[in-house]
Design an enzyme around this catalytic site. Structure first.
Site, PDB file in Angstrom:
ATOM      1  N   LEU A   1     -39.325  -6.384  19.343  1.00  0.00           N
ATOM      2  CA  LEU A   1     -38.923  -5.778  18.081  1.00  0.00           C
ATOM      3  C   LEU A   1     -39.784  -6.432  16.916  1.00  0.00           C
ATOM      4  O   LEU A   1     -39.897  -7.724  17.038  1.00  0.00           O
ATOM      5  CB  LEU A   1     -37.531  -6.101  17.705  1.00  0.00           C
ATOM      6  N   CYS A   2     -40.338  -5.403  16.221  1.00  0.00           N
ATOM      7  CA  CYS A   2     -40.996  -5.851  15.206  1.00  0.00           C
ATOM      8  C   CYS A   2     -40.618  -5.144  13.931  1.00  0.00           C
ATOM      9  O   CYS A   2     -39.714  -4.657  13.902  1.00  0.00           O
ATOM     10  CB  CYS A   2     -42.585  -6.076  15.133  1.00  0.00           C
ATOM     11  N   HIS A   3     -41.586  -5.004  12.924  1.00  0.00           N
ATOM     12  CA  HIS A   3     -41.243  -4.327  11.795  1.00  0.00           C
ATOM     13  C   HIS A   3     -41.298  -2.809  12.095  1.00  0.00           C
ATOM     14  O   HIS A   3     -40.377  -1.931  11.497  1.00  0.00           O
ATOM     15  CB  HIS A   3     -42.346  -4.457  10.504  1.00  0.00           C
TER      16      HIS A   3
END
Length: 111
Positions: free
Chosen positions: A69-71
């Protein structure tokens, strides 16, 4: 191939292998985690910034089922590809990242 999983479908993706420990690997920077974070529900949340992954690879287990997960999904896709090149095979990228997660879970603020 790296699976692309929407936040709403993550629990089902983790459930595809009940024998593998489910891990959400958040690769955002610490300041981003302070802005918005996910509450673990049925998975372990591990936060390692993207640039620290190579040096901290031993903190992950190739027997885990890891969703990155990231932005918005770009950094996490690169991390998932890196993990795949290093022997991890139960991988997904959270499509749309924490931004999409905030649409799925209104308790997670957008930034």
């Amino acid at each position: 191939m790296i699976d692309q999983v929407r936040p709403a479908d993550l629990a089902a993706w983790f459930a595809q292998n009940a024998d593998a420990a489910p891990v959400l690997l958040d690769v955002r920077e610490p300041w981003e985690l302070q802005m918005a974070s996910v509450t673990p529900q049925g998975f372990t949340l591990v936060a390692i910034p993207m640039n620290e992954i190579p040096g901290r690879l031993a903190e992950l287990n190739d027997g885990q089922r890891i969703a990155c997960l990231c932005h918005h999904g770009a950094r996490s896709q690169r991390v998932a590809a890196f993990l795949n090149q290093n022997g991890f095979d139960q991988l997904a990228n959270v499509a749309g990242g924490i931004d999409a997660w905030s649409s799925h879970d209104p308790t997670v603020p957008r930034y």
